[in-house]
Write an enzyme that holds these catalytic residues in place. Structure first.
Site, PDB file in Angstrom:
ATOM      1  N   ASN A  93       0.812  -1.221   0.000  1.00  0.00           N
ATOM      2  CA  ASN A  93       0.000   0.000   0.000  1.00  0.00           C
ATOM      3  C   ASN A  93       0.846   1.273   0.000  1.00  0.00           C
ATOM      4  O   ASN A  93       0.367   2.332  -0.392  1.00  0.00           O
ATOM      5  CB  ASN A  93      -0.930  -0.038   1.222  1.00  0.00           C
ATOM      6  CG  ASN A  93      -1.537   1.307   1.518  1.00  0.00           C
ATOM      7  OD1 ASN A  93      -2.442   1.761   0.814  1.00  0.00           O
ATOM      8  ND2 ASN A  93      -1.019   1.985   2.540  1.00  0.00           N
ATOM      9  N   TYR A 158       5.665   9.689 -10.516  1.00  0.00           N
ATOM     10  CA  TYR A 158       4.745   8.812  -9.766  1.00  0.00           C
ATOM     11  C   TYR A 158       4.018   7.873 -10.733  1.00  0.00           C
ATOM     12  O   TYR A 158       3.917   6.661 -10.480  1.00  0.00           O
ATOM     13  CB  TYR A 158       3.771   9.722  -9.021  1.00  0.00           C
ATOM     14  CG  TYR A 158       2.638   9.071  -8.280  1.00  0.00           C
ATOM     15  CD1 TYR A 158       2.845   8.439  -7.057  1.00  0.00           C
ATOM     16  CD2 TYR A 158       1.330   9.130  -8.773  1.00  0.00           C
ATOM     17  CE1 TYR A 158       1.783   7.882  -6.349  1.00  0.00           C
ATOM     18  CE2 TYR A 158       0.267   8.579  -8.081  1.00  0.00           C
ATOM     19  CZ  TYR A 158       0.492   7.954  -6.866  1.00  0.00           C
ATOM     20  OH  TYR A 158      -0.558   7.410  -6.176  1.00  0.00           O
ATOM     21  N   LYS A 162       4.114   3.842 -10.776  1.00  0.00           N
ATOM     22  CA  LYS A 162       2.887   3.041 -10.637  1.00  0.00           C
ATOM     23  C   LYS A 162       2.688   2.142 -11.859  1.00  0.00           C
ATOM     24  O   LYS A 162       2.198   1.010 -11.733  1.00  0.00           O
ATOM     25  CB  LYS A 162       1.674   3.952 -10.433  1.00  0.00           C
ATOM     26  CG  LYS A 162       1.658   4.689  -9.088  1.00  0.00           C
ATOM     27  CD  LYS A 162       1.605   3.752  -7.912  1.00  0.00           C
ATOM     28  CE  LYS A 162       1.184   4.441  -6.619  1.00  0.00           C
ATOM     29  NZ  LYS A 162       1.321   3.565  -5.452  1.00  0.00           N
TER      30      LYS A 162
HETATM   31  N1  LIG Z   1      -4.989   9.242  -1.801  1.00  0.00           N
HETATM   32  C1  LIG Z   1      -5.105   9.214  -3.121  1.00  0.00           C
HETATM   33  O1  LIG Z   1      -5.699  10.123  -3.752  1.00  0.00           O
HETATM   34  C2  LIG Z   1      -4.562   8.049  -3.905  1.00  0.00           C
HETATM   35  C3  LIG Z   1      -4.981   7.881  -5.230  1.00  0.00           C
HETATM   36  C4  LIG Z   1      -4.485   6.811  -5.969  1.00  0.00           C
HETATM   37  C5  LIG Z   1      -3.587   5.938  -5.389  1.00  0.00           C
HETATM   38  N2  LIG Z   1      -3.173   6.125  -4.104  1.00  0.00           N
HETATM   39  C6  LIG Z   1      -2.212   5.189  -3.538  1.00  0.00           C
HETATM   40  O2  LIG Z   1      -2.768   4.590  -2.379  1.00  0.00           O
HETATM   41  C7  LIG Z   1      -1.725   4.209  -1.493  1.00  0.00           C
HETATM   42  C8  LIG Z   1      -2.015   4.722  -0.093  1.00  0.00           C
HETATM   43  O3  LIG Z   1      -2.091   6.137  -0.157  1.00  0.00           O
HETATM   44  P1  LIG Z   1      -2.744   7.032   0.978  1.00  0.00           P
HETATM   45  O4  LIG Z   1      -3.535   8.044   0.271  1.00  0.00           O
HETATM   46  O5  LIG Z   1      -3.384   6.204   2.018  1.00  0.00           O
HETATM   47  O6  LIG Z   1      -1.403   7.724   1.536  1.00  0.00           O
HETATM   48  P2  LIG Z   1      -1.070   8.405   2.955  1.00  0.00           P
HETATM   49  O7  LIG Z   1      -2.299   8.846   3.631  1.00  0.00           O
HETATM   50  O8  LIG Z   1      -0.008   9.390   2.661  1.00  0.00           O
HETATM   51  O9  LIG Z   1      -0.447   7.167   3.792  1.00  0.00           O
HETATM   52  C9  LIG Z   1       0.772   6.620   3.391  1.00  0.00           C
HETATM   53  C10 LIG Z   1       1.213   5.560   4.367  1.00  0.00           C
HETATM   54  O10 LIG Z   1       2.442   4.994   3.900  1.00  0.00           O
HETATM   55  C11 LIG Z   1       3.483   5.180   4.880  1.00  0.00           C
HETATM   56  N3  LIG Z   1       4.720   5.354   4.111  1.00  0.00           N
HETATM   57  C12 LIG Z   1       5.007   6.290   3.180  1.00  0.00           C
HETATM   58  N4  LIG Z   1       6.224   6.078   2.638  1.00  0.00           N
HETATM   59  C13 LIG Z   1       6.719   4.980   3.260  1.00  0.00           C
HETATM   60  C14 LIG Z   1       7.911   4.230   3.132  1.00  0.00           C
HETATM   61  N5  LIG Z   1       8.859   4.573   2.243  1.00  0.00           N
HETATM   62  N6  LIG Z   1       8.089   3.144   3.911  1.00  0.00           N
HETATM   63  C15 LIG Z   1       7.142   2.768   4.805  1.00  0.00           C
HETATM   64  N7  LIG Z   1       5.969   3.423   4.958  1.00  0.00           N
HETATM   65  C16 LIG Z   1       5.763   4.512   4.195  1.00  0.00           C
HETATM   66  C17 LIG Z   1       3.019   6.388   5.693  1.00  0.00           C
HETATM   67  O11 LIG Z   1       3.578   6.407   6.999  1.00  0.00           O
HETATM   68  P3  LIG Z   1       4.928   7.260   7.292  1.00  0.00           P
HETATM   69  O12 LIG Z   1       4.710   8.639   6.754  1.00  0.00           O
HETATM   70  O13 LIG Z   1       5.098   7.204   8.776  1.00  0.00           O
HETATM   71  O14 LIG Z   1       6.029   6.530   6.574  1.00  0.00           O
HETATM   72  C18 LIG Z   1       1.518   6.098   5.748  1.00  0.00           C
HETATM   73  O15 LIG Z   1       1.232   5.082   6.687  1.00  0.00           O
HETATM   74  C19 LIG Z   1      -0.430   4.751  -2.110  1.00  0.00           C
HETATM   75  O16 LIG Z   1       0.227   3.732  -2.812  1.00  0.00           O
HETATM   76  C20 LIG Z   1      -0.914   5.815  -3.077  1.00  0.00           C
HETATM   77  O17 LIG Z   1      -0.004   6.013  -4.122  1.00  0.00           O
HETATM   78  C21 LIG Z   1      -3.644   7.159  -3.338  1.00  0.00           C
END
Ligand SMILES: NC(=O)c1ccc[n+]([C@@H]2O[C@H](COP(=O)([O-])OP(=O)(O)OC[C@H]3O[C@@H](n4cnc5c(N)ncnc54)[C@H](OP(=O)(O)O)[C@@H]3O)[C@@H](O)[C@H]2O)c1
Length: 253
Positions: A93, A158, A162
């Site tokens: 994730n 990005y 992906k």
């Molecule tokens: N939100 C959107 O609009 C969206 C849309 C499409 C896809 N996605 C994808 O969905 C996934 C989850 O996104 P989200 O929106 O839930 O993001 P988020 O709210 O920023 O959460 C990211 C999580 O990943 C951890 N993290 C980040 N970099 C890390 C690393 N290098 N090693 C270990 N942990 C790490 C963060 O904790 P720490 O900061 O403590 O490391 C946090 O727990 C991602 O792959 C993102 O690309 C998101």
């Protein structure tokens, strides 16, 4: 929504980046099913806050680890196997972006974005595949993005990372199929999390994005968690190498 069960009671999952956002929601739903769940993140305070909110006792393991550091990944998997005895599924994730044009990005920035999204997914999938291959059963699900298919301003690196996860999903699906391990991915549009907050919290940008989504809203974390749990369940045992768009119809237009 009526309560849906995915039959994950007693199974063991590692959800990378489960300290907030989509990963947190996935971990919460898995724990509610009776699964044992490990989450990771880089920052201890985020893990502590998530563990306090999830309140799952010994069914939860919160590990501080950077998914693009090989020694962190090896230590994390060792801890999961030590605490829970096995691993039945991995959810890749973790993802991050720093808005930048590709042409003007310095190489360090490129590496940072590729590291957290693509290299982390490789390191964790490789380790999970090696463990699950032994027991001839397992699930790997990665969270990608519609950005893998649509070049968008400031999302280029990005999107490349992906897109790499999409191909890795198909490659690993082929390699691990003989061991009864299914490998799939979920590709959301914008989701209401901290990651994309600068966009959805701006009313003008939010409304522009919603106009591109036939179902007329951005996604909530649960919209992404449900198909992820489905891919982790026995109901998806004959599905592998697939990317499921979870985008309210955006890429169908
Ligand atoms: N939100 C959107 O609009 C969206 C849309 C499409 C896809 N996605 C994808 O969905 C996934 C989850 O996104 P989200 O929106 O839930 O993001 P988020 O709210 O920023 O959460 C990211 C999580 O990943 C951890 N993290 C980040 N970099 C890390 C690393 N290098 N090693 C270990 N942990 C790490 C963060 O904790 P720490 O900061 O403590 O490391 C946090 O727990 C991602 O792959 C993102 O690309 C998101």
């Amino acid at each position: 929504m009526a309560t849906i069960s995915y039959g994950l009671n007693g199974k063991v999952f590692l959800v990378t980046g489960g300290s907030r956002g989509i990963g947190f929601e996935i971990a919460k739903m898995m724990l509610a099913e009776g699964a044992k769940v490990a989450i990771c993140g880089r920052k201890q305070e985020g893990l502590d806050a998530a563990a306090a909110e999830l309140a799952a006792g010994e069914n939860l393991l919160a590990v501080s680890a950077h998914v693009a550091k090989e020694e962190d990944v090896n230590r994390m998997f060792d801890q999961v196997v030590e605490q829970f005895g096995t691993i039945d599924g991995l959810v890749n994730n973790v993802g991050m972006n720093i808005a930048t044009g590709a042409v003007d990005a310095d190489f360090g920035l490129w590496q940072k974005i590729v590291d957290s999204n693509l290299n982390g997914t490789f390191l964790c999938s490789r380790k999970a595949g090696q463990i699950m291959r032994e027991k001839k059963q397992g699930k790997i699900v990665s969270i990608t993005s519609i950005a893998a298919r649509r070049a968008a301003p400031f999302m280029g690196i990005y999107g490349v990372a992906k897109a790499g996860i999409e191909m890795m999903t198909r490659v690993l699906a082929q390699e691990l199929a003989p061991f009864n391990i299914q490998v799939n991915a979920v590709a959301p549009c914008m989701v209401r999390t901290k990651f994309s907050q600068p966009f959805w919290s701006n009313a003008d940008i939010h409304d522009q994005i919603v106009k591109t989504v036939p179902l007329g809203r951005i996604a909530e974390p649960a919209d992404v968690a449900h198909p992820t749990l489905f891919f982790c369940s026995e109901a998806a045992n004959f599905i592998t190498g697939q990317i499921l768009m979870v985008d309210g119809g955006a890429t169908a237009v």
